[in-house]
Structure formats: structure tokens, C-alpha cells
Design a protein around this motif. Structure first.
Motif, short mmCIF file in Angstrom:
data_model
loop_
_atom_site.label_atom_id
_atom_site.label_comp_id
_atom_site.label_asym_id
_atom_site.label_seq_id
_atom_site.Cartn_x
_atom_site.Cartn_y
_atom_site.Cartn_z
N LYS A 43 -80.88 -41.90 -24.33
CA LYS A 43 -80.47 -41.13 -23.16
C LYS A 43 -81.72 -40.56 -22.46
O LYS A 43 -81.84 -40.65 -21.23
N ASP A 44 -82.65 -40.05 -23.24
CA ASP A 44 -83.89 -39.51 -22.67
C ASP A 44 -84.75 -40.62 -22.08
O ASP A 44 -85.26 -40.52 -20.98
N MET A 45 -84.91 -41.70 -22.85
CA MET A 45 -85.79 -42.78 -22.42
C MET A 45 -85.32 -43.41 -21.11
O MET A 45 -86.12 -43.72 -20.24
N LEU A 46 -84.03 -43.61 -20.98
CA LEU A 46 -83.52 -44.31 -19.80
C LEU A 46 -83.00 -43.35 -18.72
O LEU A 46 -82.52 -43.79 -17.67
N ASN A 47 -83.12 -42.05 -19.00
CA ASN A 47 -82.68 -41.04 -18.03
C ASN A 47 -81.20 -41.21 -17.65
O ASN A 47 -80.85 -41.30 -16.47
N LEU A 48 -80.37 -41.25 -18.68
CA LEU A 48 -78.94 -41.46 -18.46
C LEU A 48 -78.18 -40.16 -18.68
O LEU A 48 -78.73 -39.20 -19.22
N SER A 49 -76.91 -40.12 -18.28
CA SER A 49 -76.15 -38.90 -18.51
C SER A 49 -75.49 -38.92 -19.89
O SER A 49 -75.19 -37.87 -20.45
N LEU A 85 -73.12 -47.52 -5.00
CA LEU A 85 -72.79 -46.99 -6.33
C LEU A 85 -72.85 -45.47 -6.36
O LEU A 85 -72.08 -44.83 -7.06
N GLN A 86 -73.76 -44.90 -5.59
CA GLN A 86 -73.95 -43.45 -5.60
C GLN A 86 -72.72 -42.68 -5.12
O GLN A 86 -72.61 -41.48 -5.33
N ASN A 87 -71.78 -43.38 -4.48
CA ASN A 87 -70.55 -42.72 -4.02
C ASN A 87 -69.55 -42.49 -5.15
O ASN A 87 -68.56 -41.80 -4.96
N ASP A 120 -68.37 -41.13 -8.94
CA ASP A 120 -68.73 -40.01 -9.81
C ASP A 120 -69.11 -40.46 -11.21
O ASP A 120 -69.86 -39.79 -11.90
N PHE A 121 -68.54 -41.59 -11.60
CA PHE A 121 -68.70 -41.99 -13.00
C PHE A 121 -68.98 -43.48 -13.08
O PHE A 121 -68.11 -44.31 -12.79
N ILE A 122 -70.20 -43.81 -13.44
CA ILE A 122 -70.60 -45.22 -13.52
C ILE A 122 -70.90 -45.52 -14.98
O ILE A 122 -71.79 -44.90 -15.58
N MET A 123 -70.15 -46.45 -15.55
CA MET A 123 -70.33 -46.75 -16.97
C MET A 123 -70.68 -48.22 -17.17
O MET A 123 -69.92 -49.10 -16.81
N ALA A 124 -71.85 -48.46 -17.76
CA ALA A 124 -72.28 -49.81 -18.09
C ALA A 124 -71.90 -50.09 -19.53
O ALA A 124 -72.03 -49.22 -20.40
N VAL A 125 -71.43 -51.31 -19.80
CA VAL A 125 -71.13 -51.72 -21.16
C VAL A 125 -71.93 -52.99 -21.42
O VAL A 125 -71.67 -54.03 -20.82
N PRO A 152 -78.22 -43.84 -9.37
CA PRO A 152 -77.72 -42.58 -9.93
C PRO A 152 -77.60 -42.62 -11.45
O PRO A 152 -77.68 -43.68 -12.05
N LYS A 153 -77.43 -41.44 -12.03
CA LYS A 153 -77.31 -41.33 -13.50
C LYS A 153 -76.05 -42.00 -13.99
O LYS A 153 -74.99 -41.87 -13.40
N LYS A 154 -76.18 -42.70 -15.09
CA LYS A 154 -75.05 -43.49 -15.59
C LYS A 154 -74.77 -43.23 -17.06
O LYS A 154 -75.56 -42.62 -17.76
N VAL A 155 -73.62 -43.74 -17.46
CA VAL A 155 -73.24 -43.72 -18.87
C VAL A 155 -73.46 -45.13 -19.41
O VAL A 155 -73.18 -46.10 -18.71
#
Ligand code: F6P
Length: 255
Positions: free
Chosen positions: A17-23, A210-212, A214-219, A237-240
Motif C-alpha cells: 500500500k505504501d510502495m504503490l501509494n494505494l488506498s 477514472l477520477q470521476n 469514488d471507488f476503483i478496484m483492480a484485481v 487516482p488512489k485505488k484499491v
């Protein structure tokens, strides 16, 4: 959860999470490159996480691929009083039917007791076809839904793997090689710095939109996707991220 504590997966999650700057990061045990069941576990983790995110009314844009197909398989019925509408994030990207965003939308809707709308589009549109399709009322309606999607679920792939899987022209393959593309998502190809080096022309969500949501989740998981995940996450933007131990350890350099 106890297994996770014991195996140190939570440590991987917070480091990543820290390394990739994710939420947020969720890591499931194993490496999906080695064991197929790991992909199902990622699918389950993604479906569970999605459920916790739902509000009363939800529009969810999804992409294709085998990982997202696993997410679809793992979906379970939503609670009463919730509404779910699934739309494909982008039109045809050259996938087999079972791995197309349209198919994944309908499976997700069926499993979750939601609804879906589809984009019926040929792959690899010419500019003329693209422009005239964009003007079609049916397409416009789905486009509006895509643009109001608060939730985006997507896959990430290795650039070369995806270009080959899509039977891309030799000229495209050459361009990707010259530009040192490492990642693919949403029909966009990225280099190691996360810069877009090529994109498939198709209708739907464009990367800067994508920035529009609220919740972007990559799998995405498997040690072979580590460079692709790192490159894609440099953008936007920050992602999950829902991933597996194989990708996580490779990314953190302690495989
Ligand atoms: O083609 C749709 C897509 O989501 C791509 O954007 C992504 O690179 C790929 O599928 C991931 O596929 P898989 O989950 O099978 O590796």
C-alpha cells in the motif's frame, strides 16, 4: 484472518500500500501463476470487498479478462433495498466471449441479483465507425451510465501477453516493443513509468475519466504481473488492489 496473521500477509499488504501509494491492498495466499485456485480466491476477496462498498444505488463499470471472470463467479446476492447496475467499462477489446466485459457484466448481475446493460460493439473500430456508433441513442444511453459509475472494477495485464491474446497487428506488437510497454488496462498500454504508449480505439470509459469514480478496484495477481501492476499504479487516482502473494512478493523484491 488468523491464517493471514500467521503467514505475514498483512505485512505485505501494508508495505505494498505504501510502495504503490494505494488506498487499500488485499493479498490472498499463493501465486495464481502456479495454482489456478488462487485466482478464485482473489475473485472471492474482490467480491467480498465490493459488497462492503455498496450503497443503496450502485452503478458498477467492469472490464474483462479471466480474473474478472473469477470475480463474477464469486458474486453472491445483494441485500434487500440495494440496487446494482453493471455496465462494461469499454467496448470490444479482442477477448474471447467468456472473458469479455459484456459477459462478465451479465454474470455479475445474475449472481448478485442486479441488472446490466451491454455495449454491442465490434473490436478494433475504425475512426468513422467509432464516431457514428457514438451518435447512436442506444450507445449514448449506456455511455451515460458508464460515466456515472461510482465503482470501477478492472483487471491489469502484462502488455505483451495482452497484445498477443488480442491478435494485435505486427505493427502494434512492434510499437509496444519499441515503446517498452509493460502493462495493459482498459485497452491502454503503459510503459514502466506509467505513461500511455498505445491504446485500443473503442467506446467507453477513457483513462482520464477514472477520477470521476469514488471507488476503483483492480484485481490482478501472479508473479508475472508484478511489473504491470507497478506501472499501472503510477497513474491516476488512489485505488484499491486485490492481488496474490506471488505478485506481492515479487513487487516487494522478497520472493
Ligand atoms: O481485456 C480486458 C482486460 O481487463 C485487460 O484490460 C487486462 O489486461 C486483462 O483483461 C487481464 O486479463 P487476465 O485477468 O485474464 O489476466
Amino acid at each position: 484472518e488468523m491464517m493471514k496473521e500467521l503467514s505475514g500477509l498483512h505485512v505485505l499488504e501494508s508495505k505494498l500500500k505504501d510502495m504503490l501509494n494505494l488506498s487499500e491492498v488485499i493479498v490472498v495466499p499463493g501465486d495464481s501463476d502456479q495454482d489456478v485456485w488462487v485466482k478464485n480466491d482473489m475473485g472471492k476477496a474482490a467480491a467480498d470487498r465490493l459488497k462492503r462498498q455498496l450503497s443503496a444505488k450502485n452503478i458498477i463499470a467492469v472490464t474483462g479478462g479471466t480474473t474478472l471472470a473469477s470475480v463474477a463467479e464469486m458474486m453472491t446476492p445483494i441485500q434487500k433495498g440495494q440496487q446494482l447496475l453493471f455496465v462494461p467499462a469499454r467496448g470490444g477489446l479482442g477477448e474471447k466471449v467468456e472473458n469479455q466485459a459484456n459477459t462478465i457484466c451479465s454474470t455479475m448481475a445474475q449472481k448478485a441479483n442486479g441488472e446490466y446493460r451491454l455495449l454491442h460493439l465490434p473490436d478494433q473500430l475504425s475512426k468513422e465507425t467509432y464516431l457514428s456508433l457514438m451518435a447512436e441513442p442506444g450507445v449514448k444511453e449506456v455511455m451515460e451510465l458508464i460515466h456515472s459509475a461510482g465503482i470501477v472494477l478492472h483487471g491489469i495485464g502484462d502488455a505483451k501477453t495482452m497484445a498477443v491474446r488480442r491478435n494485435s497487428n505486427p505493427s502494434v506488437l512492434q510499437k509496444l516493443e519499441e515503446e517498452k510497454a509493460v502493462a495493459e488496462a482498459f485497452g491502454y498500454y503503459f510503459d514502466q513509468q506509467g505513461e500511455v504508449v498505445h491504446r485500443v480505439r473503442t467506446i467507453g470509459l477513457q483513462l482520464d475519466e477514472l477520477q470521476n469514480s469514488d471507488f476503483i478496484m483492480a484485481v490482478a495477481g501472479g508473479s508475472s504481473k508484478s511489473d504491470a501492476i507497478a506501472a499501472f499504479m503510477k497513474h491516476g487516482p488512489k485505488k484499491v488492489l486485490i492481488t496474490d502473494e506471488g505478485a506481492a512478493r515479487q513487487l516487494l523484491g522478497n520472493s
